[in-house]
Scaffold this motif. Structure first.
Motif, PDB file in Angstrom:
ATOM      1  N   ASP A   5       4.291  10.880   0.078  1.00 61.18           N
ATOM      2  CA  ASP A   5       3.145  10.998   0.974  1.00 61.18           C
ATOM      3  C   ASP A   5       3.133   9.788   1.902  1.00 61.18           C
ATOM      4  OD1 ASP A   5       0.903  12.083   2.094  1.00 61.18           O
ATOM      5  OD2 ASP A   5      -0.135  12.387   0.194  1.00 61.18           O
ATOM      6  N   VAL A   6       2.189   9.791   2.850  1.00 59.45           N
ATOM      7  CA  VAL A   6       2.159   8.770   3.893  1.00 59.45           C
ATOM      8  C   VAL A   6       0.734   8.266   4.080  1.00 59.45           C
ATOM      9  CG1 VAL A   6       2.443   8.391   6.381  1.00 59.45           C
ATOM     10  CG2 VAL A   6       4.152   9.685   5.125  1.00 59.45           C
ATOM     11  N   SER A   7       0.587   6.977   4.347  1.00 60.86           N
ATOM     12  CA  SER A   7      -0.680   6.412   4.803  1.00 60.86           C
ATOM     13  C   SER A   7      -0.390   5.501   5.984  1.00 60.86           C
ATOM     14  CB  SER A   7      -1.392   5.647   3.679  1.00 60.86           C
ATOM     15  OG  SER A   7      -0.642   4.502   3.297  1.00 60.86           O
ATOM     16  N   LEU A   8      -1.339   5.399   6.911  1.00 61.94           N
ATOM     17  CA  LEU A   8      -1.191   4.599   8.120  1.00 61.94           C
ATOM     18  C   LEU A   8      -2.359   3.633   8.247  1.00 61.94           C
ATOM     19  CD1 LEU A   8      -0.317   7.400  10.732  1.00 61.94           C
ATOM     20  CD2 LEU A   8       1.282   6.072   9.359  1.00 61.94           C
ATOM     21  N   HIS A   9      -2.086   2.418   8.710  1.00 62.39           N
ATOM     22  CA  HIS A   9      -3.176   1.495   8.991  1.00 62.39           C
ATOM     23  C   HIS A   9      -2.719   0.430   9.977  1.00 62.39           C
ATOM     24  CE1 HIS A   9      -1.104  -1.128   6.094  1.00 62.39           C
ATOM     25  NE2 HIS A   9      -1.811  -2.121   6.598  1.00 62.39           N
ATOM     26  N   GLN A  10      -3.686  -0.163  10.639  1.00 65.53           N
ATOM     27  CA  GLN A  10      -3.455  -1.327  11.495  1.00 65.53           C
ATOM     28  C   GLN A  10      -4.281  -2.477  10.942  1.00 65.53           C
ATOM     29  OE1 GLN A  10      -4.371   0.706  15.401  1.00 65.53           O
ATOM     30  NE2 GLN A  10      -2.415  -0.238  15.971  1.00 65.53           N
ATOM     31  N   GLU A  11      -3.826  -3.686  11.203  1.00 70.89           N
ATOM     32  CA  GLU A  11      -4.550  -4.845  10.691  1.00 70.89           C
ATOM     33  C   GLU A  11      -4.447  -6.011  11.653  1.00 70.89           C
ATOM     34  OE1 GLU A  11      -1.352  -6.968   7.768  1.00 70.89           O
ATOM     35  OE2 GLU A  11      -2.297  -5.156   6.976  1.00 70.89           O
ATOM     36  N   THR A  12      -5.453  -6.872  11.618  1.00 70.97           N
ATOM     37  CA  THR A  12      -5.475  -8.107  12.389  1.00 70.97           C
ATOM     38  C   THR A  12      -5.868  -9.243  11.456  1.00 70.97           C
ATOM     39  OG1 THR A  12      -6.120  -6.952  14.411  1.00 70.97           O
ATOM     40  CG2 THR A  12      -6.477  -9.319  14.362  1.00 70.97           C
ATOM     41  N   ASP A  13      -5.032 -10.277  11.407  1.00 70.50           N
ATOM     42  CA  ASP A  13      -5.273 -11.408  10.502  1.00 70.50           C
ATOM     43  C   ASP A  13      -5.471 -10.950   9.064  1.00 70.50           C
ATOM     44  OD1 ASP A  13      -5.167 -13.166  12.680  1.00 70.50           O
ATOM     45  OD2 ASP A  13      -7.308 -12.905  13.097  1.00 70.50           O
ATOM     46  N   GLY A  14      -4.689  -9.944   8.686  1.00 68.94           N
ATOM     47  CA  GLY A  14      -4.727  -9.466   7.315  1.00 68.94           C
ATOM     48  C   GLY A  14      -5.864  -8.532   6.994  1.00 68.94           C
ATOM     49  N   GLU A  15      -6.739  -8.251   7.970  1.00 76.34           N
ATOM     50  CA  GLU A  15      -7.872  -7.361   7.746  1.00 76.34           C
ATOM     51  C   GLU A  15      -7.583  -5.986   8.349  1.00 76.34           C
ATOM     52  OE1 GLU A  15     -10.630  -7.978   6.045  1.00 76.34           O
ATOM     53  OE2 GLU A  15      -9.971 -10.022   5.554  1.00 76.34           O
ATOM     54  N   ASP A  16      -7.816  -4.924   7.557  1.00 73.17           N
ATOM     55  CA  ASP A  16      -7.619  -3.565   8.055  1.00 73.17           C
ATOM     56  C   ASP A  16      -8.616  -3.246   9.158  1.00 73.17           C
ATOM     57  OD1 ASP A  16      -5.579  -3.167   6.345  1.00 73.17           O
ATOM     58  OD2 ASP A  16      -6.622  -1.765   5.017  1.00 73.17           O
ATOM     59  N   LEU A  17      -8.135  -2.546  10.188  1.00 71.21           N
ATOM     60  CA  LEU A  17      -9.008  -2.076  11.244  1.00 71.21           C
ATOM     61  C   LEU A  17      -9.503  -0.681  10.906  1.00 71.21           C
ATOM     62  CD1 LEU A  17      -7.015  -3.334  14.362  1.00 71.21           C
ATOM     63  CD2 LEU A  17      -8.920  -4.432  13.195  1.00 71.21           C
ATOM     64  N   HIS A  18     -10.004   0.045  11.906  1.00 68.63           N
ATOM     65  CA  HIS A  18     -10.508   1.395  11.677  1.00 68.63           C
ATOM     66  C   HIS A  18      -9.385   2.320  11.191  1.00 68.63           C
ATOM     67  CE1 HIS A  18      -9.042   1.186  15.845  1.00 68.63           C
ATOM     68  NE2 HIS A  18      -8.630   2.421  15.635  1.00 68.63           N
ATOM     69  N   GLU A  19      -9.793   3.422  10.590  1.00 68.50           N
ATOM     70  CA  GLU A  19      -8.835   4.392  10.045  1.00 68.50           C
ATOM     71  C   GLU A  19      -8.017   5.042  11.149  1.00 68.50           C
ATOM     72  OE1 GLU A  19      -8.893   8.457   7.297  1.00 68.50           O
ATOM     73  OE2 GLU A  19     -10.745   7.424   7.845  1.00 68.50           O
ATOM     74  N   VAL A  20      -6.734   5.196  10.903  1.00 72.54           N
ATOM     75  CA  VAL A  20      -5.838   5.875  11.837  1.00 72.54           C
ATOM     76  C   VAL A  20      -5.720   7.335  11.408  1.00 72.54           C
ATOM     77  CG1 VAL A  20      -3.500   6.005  12.747  1.00 72.54           C
ATOM     78  CG2 VAL A  20      -4.552   3.766  12.334  1.00 72.54           C
ATOM     79  N   GLN A  21      -6.036   8.248  12.319  1.00 71.18           N
ATOM     80  CA  GLN A  21      -5.956   9.673  12.022  1.00 71.18           C
ATOM     81  C   GLN A  21      -4.539  10.188  12.298  1.00 71.18           C
ATOM     82  OE1 GLN A  21      -8.450  11.492  10.726  1.00 71.18           O
ATOM     83  NE2 GLN A  21      -9.819   9.719  10.712  1.00 71.18           N
ATOM     84  N   PHE A  22      -4.091  11.100  11.453  1.00 70.25           N
ATOM     85  CA  PHE A  22      -2.764  11.682  11.670  1.00 70.25           C
ATOM     86  C   PHE A  22      -2.694  13.047  11.012  1.00 70.25           C
ATOM     87  CE2 PHE A  22      -2.479   9.505   7.648  1.00 70.25           C
ATOM     88  CZ  PHE A  22      -1.659  10.292   6.852  1.00 70.25           C
ATOM     89  N   TYR A  23      -1.687  13.804  11.417  1.00 73.10           N
ATOM     90  CA  TYR A  23      -1.409  15.123  10.851  1.00 73.10           C
ATOM     91  C   TYR A  23      -0.007  15.076  10.247  1.00 73.10           C
ATOM     92  CZ  TYR A  23      -5.472  16.703  13.450  1.00 73.10           C
ATOM     93  OH  TYR A  23      -6.750  16.844  13.928  1.00 73.10           O
ATOM     94  N   GLU A  24       0.183  15.791   9.142  1.00 74.54           N
ATOM     95  CA  GLU A  24       1.428  15.696   8.383  1.00 74.54           C
ATOM     96  C   GLU A  24       1.939  17.088   8.057  1.00 74.54           C
ATOM     97  OE1 GLU A  24       0.948  13.324   4.908  1.00 74.54           O
ATOM     98  OE2 GLU A  24       2.832  13.967   4.000  1.00 74.54           O
ATOM     99  N   GLU A  25       3.268  17.246   8.150  1.00 71.63           N
ATOM    100  CA  GLU A  25       3.868  18.546   7.837  1.00 71.63           C
ATOM    101  C   GLU A  25       5.283  18.340   7.315  1.00 71.63           C
ATOM    102  OE1 GLU A  25       3.316  22.429  10.205  1.00 71.63           O
ATOM    103  OE2 GLU A  25       5.151  21.549  11.004  1.00 71.63           O
ATOM    104  N   ASN A  26       5.630  19.067   6.250  1.00 68.34           N
ATOM    105  CA  ASN A  26       6.988  19.055   5.705  1.00 68.34           C
ATOM    106  C   ASN A  26       7.732  20.300   6.168  1.00 68.34           C
ATOM    107  OD1 ASN A  26       6.519  16.673   4.171  1.00 68.34           O
ATOM    108  ND2 ASN A  26       5.506  17.897   2.606  1.00 68.34           N
ATOM    109  N   SER A  27       9.024  20.146   6.441  1.00 73.85           N
ATOM    110  CA  SER A  27       9.840  21.278   6.890  1.00 73.85           C
ATOM    111  C   SER A  27      11.276  21.065   6.433  1.00 73.85           C
ATOM    112  CB  SER A  27       9.767  21.413   8.420  1.00 73.85           C
ATOM    113  OG  SER A  27      10.238  20.226   9.047  1.00 73.85           O
TER     114      SER A  27
END
Length: 211
Positions: A141-163
């Motif tokens: 599975d996958v998770s995405l995030h951005q951070e500044t100075d080690g602190e997580d920012l807002h949630e990153v939305q994404f769509y996932e599909e296996n093929s």
């Protein structure tokens, strides 16, 4: 005694198969999976990866001149890798244009037009493609995030599909939920053992079409 051993084996087999089915069905727990229902448009000239019609035409031409289309878009590991992950690459519109133009040329023996290529481009959803050995895309599975100075920012939305029978995992990042000026981290992890994780760092500005 023999019948009891056979019965025990059958029960263990059924439980094992149930476990595998659970893993396969859990492959998209973090991101949404209805990629086919997304609306693609390509009209925002302020988009980081926007292409003019002339640049799309150039991409179509370049697709006929090179066989190494994805090498410049490979995403490097930020730490330890996982053997089941062959490679991961980002697919900005210019690469999508080249790959689709190559597909049309190979399958239909003709040159793609700018309008038909443009139909498959998006100025909101940015693909990241993971290639796996065997059918392991179902297991990770996958998770995405951005951070500044080690602190997580807002949630990153994404769509996932296996093929591809579990050989390919496609992630569509909703760029409206991303700050492209800072890196994005993508963790690819085993759903049955999250400690088994590979982290990829995506620097968007490294792949941008224009300065």
């Amino acid at each position: 005694m023999f019948k009891m051993m056979v019965s025990s084996f059958i029960i263990m087999l059924i439980l094992s198969m149930a476990g595998l089915l659970y893993l396969y069905s859990s492959g998209s727990s973090e991101g949404e999976s209805d990629i086919a229902n997304l609306d693609f448009t390509f009209e925002n000239s302020d988009y980081l990866f926007y292409l003019t019609d002339g640049e799309i035409a150039s991409a179509i031409q370049e697709s006929r001149e090179s066989i190494r289309l994805i090498e410049d878009y490979l995403i490097e590991l930020n730490d330890t890798g996982i053997p089941e992950i062959a490679f991961v690459y980002m697919e900005p519109p210019i690469l999508t244009a080249k790959l689709e133009a190559r597909r049309i040329s190979d399958h239909f023996g003709r040159t793609a037009s700018v309008p038909e290529i443009k139909e498959g481009l998006s100025d909101r959803y940015l693909p990241v493609i993971g290639r796996f050995t065997g059918n392991h895309a179902f297991v990770f599975d996958v998770s995405l995030h951005q951070e500044t100075d080690g602190e997580d920012l807002h949630e990153v939305q994404f769509y996932e599909e296996n093929s591809g029978g579990g050989a390919v995992k496609t992630i569509l990042i909703d760029m409206e939920t991303v700050d492209p000026s800072i890196p994005l981290y993508m963790d690819v992890f085993d759903v049955s053992d999250p400690a088994l994780t590979a982290r990829y760092r995506i620097d968007f500005e490294t792949f941008q079409t224009h300065d």
